[in-house]
Each structure stands twice: as C-alpha cells, then as structure tokens.
Scaffold this motif. Sequence first.
Motif, PDB file in Angstrom:
ATOM      1  N   GLY A 127       0.801  -1.221   0.000  1.00 50.86           N
ATOM      2  CA  GLY A 127       0.000   0.000   0.000  1.00 50.86           C
ATOM      3  C   GLY A 127       0.832   1.268   0.000  1.00 50.86           C
ATOM      4  O   GLY A 127       0.300   2.367   0.186  1.00 50.86           O
ATOM      5  N   LYS A 128       2.155   1.149  -0.239  1.00 53.16           N
ATOM      6  CA  LYS A 128       3.003   2.350  -0.222  1.00 53.16           C
ATOM      7  C   LYS A 128       2.996   3.090  -1.558  1.00 53.16           C
ATOM      8  O   LYS A 128       3.492   4.202  -1.650  1.00 53.16           O
ATOM      9  N   LEU A 129       2.502   2.435  -2.619  1.00 50.43           N
ATOM     10  CA  LEU A 129       2.476   3.063  -3.949  1.00 50.43           C
ATOM     11  C   LEU A 129       1.093   2.904  -4.552  1.00 50.43           C
ATOM     12  O   LEU A 129       0.458   1.851  -4.371  1.00 50.43           O
ATOM     13  N   THR A 130       0.646   3.928  -5.274  1.00 49.09           N
ATOM     14  CA  THR A 130      -0.586   3.752  -6.059  1.00 49.09           C
ATOM     15  C   THR A 130      -0.211   2.914  -7.278  1.00 49.09           C
ATOM     16  O   THR A 130       0.974   2.797  -7.624  1.00 49.09           O
ATOM     17  N   ARG A 131      -1.229   2.371  -7.967  1.00 49.56           N
ATOM     18  CA  ARG A 131      -0.902   1.579  -9.162  1.00 49.56           C
ATOM     19  C   ARG A 131      -0.185   2.443 -10.194  1.00 49.56           C
ATOM     20  O   ARG A 131       0.761   2.009 -10.842  1.00 49.56           O
ATOM     21  N   GLU A 132      -0.637   3.695 -10.310  1.00 49.08           N
ATOM     22  CA  GLU A 132      -0.014   4.553 -11.319  1.00 49.08           C
ATOM     23  C   GLU A 132       1.467   4.784 -11.007  1.00 49.08           C
ATOM     24  O   GLU A 132       2.323   4.668 -11.880  1.00 49.08           O
ATOM     25  N   SER A 133       1.782   5.083  -9.744  1.00 51.34           N
ATOM     26  CA  SER A 133       3.203   5.352  -9.457  1.00 51.34           C
ATOM     27  C   SER A 133       4.024   4.063  -9.478  1.00 51.34           C
ATOM     28  O   SER A 133       5.206   4.076  -9.824  1.00 51.34           O
ATOM     29  N   PHE A 134       3.378   2.943  -9.171  1.00 53.64           N
ATOM     30  CA  PHE A 134       4.036   1.634  -9.287  1.00 53.64           C
ATOM     31  C   PHE A 134       4.519   1.441 -10.735  1.00 53.64           C
ATOM     32  O   PHE A 134       5.693   1.128 -11.002  1.00 53.64           O
ATOM     33  N   GLU A 135       3.622   1.686 -11.676  1.00 50.95           N
ATOM     34  CA  GLU A 135       3.960   1.463 -13.083  1.00 50.95           C
ATOM     35  C   GLU A 135       4.979   2.491 -13.590  1.00 50.95           C
ATOM     36  O   GLU A 135       5.953   2.136 -14.254  1.00 50.95           O
ATOM     37  N   THR A 136       4.758   3.771 -13.247  1.00 48.46           N
ATOM     38  CA  THR A 136       5.681   4.788 -13.793  1.00 48.46           C
ATOM     39  C   THR A 136       7.065   4.665 -13.161  1.00 48.46           C
ATOM     40  O   THR A 136       8.069   4.815 -13.841  1.00 48.46           O
ATOM     41  N   GLN A 137       7.092   4.345 -11.875  1.00 44.73           N
ATOM     42  CA  GLN A 137       8.420   4.179 -11.236  1.00 44.73           C
ATOM     43  C   GLN A 137       9.180   3.023 -11.845  1.00 44.73           C
ATOM     44  O   GLN A 137      10.378   3.092 -12.072  1.00 44.73           O
ATOM     45  N   TYR A 138       8.455   1.925 -12.121  1.00 42.57           N
ATOM     46  CA  TYR A 138       9.149   0.773 -12.703  1.00 42.57           C
ATOM     47  C   TYR A 138       9.684   1.137 -14.097  1.00 42.57           C
ATOM     48  O   TYR A 138      10.842   0.869 -14.413  1.00 42.57           O
ATOM     49  N   ALA A 139       8.826   1.766 -14.908  1.00 41.19           N
ATOM     50  CA  ALA A 139       9.247   2.099 -16.276  1.00 41.19           C
ATOM     51  C   ALA A 139      10.466   3.022 -16.262  1.00 41.19           C
ATOM     52  O   ALA A 139      11.427   2.827 -17.017  1.00 41.19           O
ATOM     53  N   SER A 140      10.459   4.021 -15.370  1.00 40.48           N
ATOM     54  CA  SER A 140      11.603   4.956 -15.392  1.00 40.48           C
ATOM     55  C   SER A 140      12.851   4.308 -14.791  1.00 40.48           C
ATOM     56  O   SER A 140      13.960   4.511 -15.280  1.00 40.48           O
ATOM     57  N   THR A 141      12.676   3.481 -13.767  1.00 45.15           N
ATOM     58  CA  THR A 141      13.846   2.806 -13.194  1.00 45.15           C
ATOM     59  C   THR A 141      14.447   1.858 -14.217  1.00 45.15           C
ATOM     60  O   THR A 141      15.673   1.764 -14.367  1.00 45.15           O
ATOM     61  N   TRP A 142      13.578   1.151 -14.931  1.00 41.67           N
ATOM     62  CA  TRP A 142      14.063   0.208 -15.944  1.00 41.67           C
ATOM     63  C   TRP A 142      14.885   0.957 -17.006  1.00 41.67           C
ATOM     64  O   TRP A 142      15.994   0.544 -17.359  1.00 41.67           O
ATOM     65  N   ARG A 143      14.317   2.073 -17.470  1.00 38.57           N
ATOM     66  CA  ARG A 143      15.013   2.853 -18.513  1.00 38.57           C
ATOM     67  C   ARG A 143      16.371   3.316 -18.010  1.00 38.57           C
ATOM     68  O   ARG A 143      17.377   3.232 -18.705  1.00 38.57           O
ATOM     69  N   ARG A 144      16.391   3.819 -16.780  1.00 33.77           N
ATOM     70  CA  ARG A 144      17.636   4.360 -16.226  1.00 33.77           C
ATOM     71  C   ARG A 144      18.725   3.280 -16.147  1.00 33.77           C
ATOM     72  O   ARG A 144      19.869   3.510 -16.487  1.00 33.77           O
ATOM     73  N   HIS A 145      18.343   2.091 -15.758  1.00 36.87           N
ATOM     74  CA  HIS A 145      19.343   1.029 -15.600  1.00 36.87           C
ATOM     75  C   HIS A 145      19.761   0.396 -16.924  1.00 36.87           C
ATOM     76  O   HIS A 145      20.917   0.012 -17.079  1.00 36.87           O
ATOM     77  N   PHE A 146      18.788   0.226 -17.845  1.00 32.19           N
ATOM     78  CA  PHE A 146      19.074  -0.685 -18.954  1.00 32.19           C
ATOM     79  C   PHE A 146      19.025  -0.092 -20.364  1.00 32.19           C
ATOM     80  O   PHE A 146      19.639  -0.666 -21.270  1.00 32.19           O
ATOM     81  N   ALA A 147      18.316   1.012 -20.570  1.00 32.71           N
ATOM     82  CA  ALA A 147      18.101   1.472 -21.950  1.00 32.71           C
ATOM     83  C   ALA A 147      19.432   1.811 -22.633  1.00 32.71           C
ATOM     84  O   ALA A 147      19.638   1.477 -23.809  1.00 32.71           O
ATOM     85  N   GLY A 148      20.352   2.420 -21.903  1.00 33.37           N
ATOM     86  CA  GLY A 148      21.650   2.793 -22.475  1.00 33.37           C
ATOM     87  C   GLY A 148      22.447   1.565 -22.895  1.00 33.37           C
ATOM     88  O   GLY A 148      23.039   1.532 -23.981  1.00 33.37           O
ATOM     89  N   ARG A 149      22.420   0.539 -22.069  1.00 34.52           N
ATOM     90  CA  ARG A 149      23.163  -0.698 -22.388  1.00 34.52           C
ATOM     91  C   ARG A 149      22.625  -1.341 -23.659  1.00 34.52           C
ATOM     92  O   ARG A 149      23.375  -1.823 -24.500  1.00 34.52           O
ATOM     93  N   LEU A 150      21.291  -1.355 -23.780  1.00 37.37           N
ATOM     94  CA  LEU A 150      20.683  -1.955 -24.972  1.00 37.37           C
ATOM     95  C   LEU A 150      21.107  -1.195 -26.220  1.00 37.37           C
ATOM     96  O   LEU A 150      21.419  -1.787 -27.248  1.00 37.37           O
ATOM     97  N   TRP A 151      21.144   0.132 -26.105  1.00 40.66           N
ATOM     98  CA  TRP A 151      21.480   0.954 -27.256  1.00 40.66           C
ATOM     99  C   TRP A 151      22.934   0.683 -27.684  1.00 40.66           C
ATOM    100  O   TRP A 151      23.205   0.446 -28.859  1.00 40.66           O
ATOM    101  N   VAL A 152      23.840   0.702 -26.709  1.00 42.15           N
ATOM    102  CA  VAL A 152      25.261   0.455 -27.053  1.00 42.15           C
ATOM    103  C   VAL A 152      25.386  -0.934 -27.686  1.00 42.15           C
ATOM    104  O   VAL A 152      26.071  -1.109 -28.700  1.00 42.15           O
ATOM    105  N   GLY A 153      24.703  -1.924 -27.101  1.00 43.13           N
ATOM    106  CA  GLY A 153      24.763  -3.292 -27.637  1.00 43.13           C
ATOM    107  C   GLY A 153      24.326  -3.348 -29.098  1.00 43.13           C
ATOM    108  O   GLY A 153      24.957  -4.012 -29.923  1.00 43.13           O
ATOM    109  N   ARG A 154      23.254  -2.608 -29.421  1.00 44.71           N
ATOM    110  CA  ARG A 154      22.776  -2.613 -30.821  1.00 44.71           C
ATOM    111  C   ARG A 154      23.806  -1.989 -31.748  1.00 44.71           C
ATOM    112  O   ARG A 154      24.042  -2.467 -32.848  1.00 44.71           O
ATOM    113  N   GLN A 155      24.452  -0.897 -31.284  1.00 44.74           N
ATOM    114  CA  GLN A 155      25.437  -0.223 -32.143  1.00 44.74           C
ATOM    115  C   GLN A 155      26.654  -1.123 -32.366  1.00 44.74           C
ATOM    116  O   GLN A 155      27.166  -1.242 -33.470  1.00 44.74           O
ATOM    117  N   VAL A 156      27.108  -1.791 -31.282  1.00 41.32           N
ATOM    118  CA  VAL A 156      28.299  -2.633 -31.411  1.00 41.32           C
ATOM    119  C   VAL A 156      27.998  -3.805 -32.347  1.00 41.32           C
ATOM    120  O   VAL A 156      28.828  -4.179 -33.179  1.00 41.32           O
TER     121      VAL A 156
END
Length: 373
Positions: A308-337
């Motif tokens: 009950g510490k997060l609303t569903r909306e903040s649950f989803e948006t926090q996950y999406a932004s945390t995921w992007r912060r950790h992994f989106a850059g790595r995926l991009w570099v991997g595609r370029q290499v």
Amino acid sequence: MNYETILIGGGLAGLTASIRLAQKGRRVLVIERKTYPFHRVCGEYVSNETRPFLQSLGFDPDAHGAANIQHFQFTAPGGRSLETSLDLGGFGLSRYLLDFELYKLAQKQGVNFLLGKTVERVEMLPDLDEFDVETTDGQTFRAPVVLGSFGKRTKLDTTLNRDFMKARSPYIGVKYHIHTDFPKDLIALHNFRDGYCGISAIETDRYCLCYLTTRENLRRHGSIPEMERAVLWRNSHLKRIFNESEPLYEKPEVINEISFAPKRAVENGILMVGDAAGLITPLCGNGMAMAMHGAKLAADLTDEFLSGKLTRESFETQYASTWRRHFAGRLWVGRQVQKLFGSERLSDVTAQAFGLAKPLLGAVIRATHGRPF
Ligand SMILES: Cc1cc2nc3c(=O)[nH]c(=O)nc-3n(C[C@H](O)[C@H](O)[C@H](O)COP(=O)(O)OP(=O)(O)OC[C@H]3O[C@@H](n4cnc5c(N)ncnc54)[C@H](O)[C@@H]3O)c2cc1C
C-alpha cells in the motif's frame, strides 16, 4: 489459492523475482510452459555483477561447479585476434542446471508453480483492480500484480499487440554443449559473415558454443552443418574448435525471430521483466544479468505496491523509469556494437581498432555491463 503476484514464465527473470517475493512473504505463482530441467539457447556466461543478488537468494554458483571466467578474446574472420582481461569477469553455468537449481530453491521458499502450461490471455479487471490470467487449457488465476517474464517472444506479445511484433526479425540462435580443449577462464567471441559465435566453459568440463546469425545466412546454405562449414569455418579459430570438439547432444538447440527492438517495460498494467522488457545483443554477455537485475527491481516495487506504499499509477511509472535508467543505455550500445559485426571486413577493422585502442574495448564492455547489485 489467493495469489498476490503471478509471474508468466519461469526463466531467470521469473525465477529470481519469485524467490525475492517469496522471501518477502508474498504468495506467488509462476506459470511456465515447459518442465524443468531443460536446455535453452544461451551463451551461458553470467556476469559477476549478479553474484550479490544470487547470494541473497541462497544460490552460490561455485557450489555447482561454475567456471570462473576472467579473460576475453575477440577474433575477426580474417584471423585477427585480441585478448583483454575482464574487470568484473563472470561465471559459466548451463541454463539446464542454473534454472533447475533456482526452481528448486523457489519451491523451498514457498513459490507455487504451474508447469507445462501456457498463458494465453491476461486481462485487467478495472472494477476489482486485479488481473485474470488464463492458460490454454482454460484455467484462470487472479492476482493484483502480474509480471511478464515470458522471454524474447511469445504468442502473448501478439495478444498484447506489442509494437515489436509488427516487424519480423532476421536473427536465429544456435547452441551446442561440447567437450573440447579450451582455457576454462576465457570467453571467446569469434566473428564470421553475418554473425558471431561465443565459447566458454560451464560445469563438469563442458563448454557452451553458441552463435547468432541470420535466417538468410542459413537459407543460403540450406542446413546448419552446411552453413557452419561454408561460413563459420572461414574463421580459422572456429574451424579448429568445430574440428576438435565432441558435441554432447545429437542436435543443437535452435531458436529464431530474435528481436533486439526496443520494447515497453509496462504494457496493459503488466510489468515486463527480462527479455520481455528488452533483449540486449548477446555479444555483450549481459542479458541474464539484466534479467535478474530487472527481476530484483520489479519484485521490490511489487512488494511496496502490495504493502500500500504506492498507487498503481506510481508503481507502473516508477518501474518504467527505473528500468530505462538502468538498462536502456546498455541496450542501445549493444545494438550499435552488433552493427560492427555484420560484414567480414568491418569486423576485421573493428578488431584492428580495438587492438590499437584497448581502452576503447574496456569502455564498450563497461558501457554494456552494470555494477554488482
Ligand atoms: C544466442 C544468444 C546467446 C546469449 N548468450 C548470453 C550469454 O552468454 N550471457 C547472458 O547473460 N545472456 C545471454 N543471452 C541472453 C539471455 O539468454 C537472456 O537475456 C535471458 O535468458 C533472459 O531471461 P528471461 O527470464 O527474460 O527469459 P527466458 O530465460 O527465455 O525465460 C522465459 C520463460 O518464459 C516461458 N514462457 C514463454 N511464454 C510463455 C507463456 N505464454 N506461458 C508460460 N510460460 C511462457 C518460456 O518457456 C521460458 O522458460 C543470449 C541470448 C541469445 C539469443
């Protein structure tokens, strides 16, 4: 049984997230379409960044005979070769063993499993704020959270109308387990026209030989053995390995339609984890680490949401932004290499450039890996 979280798919993402949630006292169900143990197409090199997390789950790779890998070799089809040591390094363990052991660990922690069943439909019931999850044999399960840990590509992606399913992907993956004579502390990446092949040690004196290439390359040569002889063997390192190895099962494992296209981390309220959220090109050797790290992040946010510490909306948006912060850059570099390895000439030039500028190679490795988590 009244579940708090249903995980669709029991690969590394699903298994590790389920254990983490069970450790937090959550009632969890994993639905997996296969039954353990089974082989998967994967290079089976796991970055050491995963060790603290695996330890927290109660899994020690060394207790299962994992190979300790500290060096990296890269070769071009023309024979050019360069070697470097790996800052973090990794370990080699077959998915057959790793997934099976994590499954047993999850069972001990109280995770419920439905094996040999495929999920075909997930529906959010807005009035109840819960999901219905239905399997192909008509069983329905209900829970307030669903994690999509179903891997690279499945029919569910079509049902969910995910963007990356609208285009075909040209890549196929092939994997063997072999006996051969090869240093146990080395992972090698051998390039060939339209693909690359990794080799590294796993448990019990075995090696994993796994390559990525295109469907078109296979079509041109008619069969896997013909393609290997005509294309892979043009790299003398690969020719030697194929000629001096004993395959340990009759036929290789093969998968197709491997897509590296960007995906959304949350779809229809489902948090996607592991390859279902995005697959890094295999030459980076980081897909499993990303799957486990994403699982940890998703499990922790799920626990907060269920408390009950997060609303569903903040649950989803926090996950999406945390995921992007950790992994989106790595995926991009991997595609370029990966683009540098399309042609024989380009991978030769790349090998030469990395040979002349070793810090550049180190920088690419760092940009595609995370820190221990
Ligand atoms: C050729 C190749 C080589 C690779 N080499 C490496 C490497 O050396 N190192 C590395 O770190 N990464 C590597 N990777 C990446 C790595 O294999 C993945 O990133 C990792 O397996 C992701 O785990 P996951 O749990 O997301 O998916 P998976 O391990 O694929 O698990 C998904 C599970 O979901 C199940 N499933 C699917 N649909 C359904 C459904 N509808 N209902 C129920 N169950 C379902 C599947 O049966 C499967 O068990 C490689 C990938 C490829 C293609």
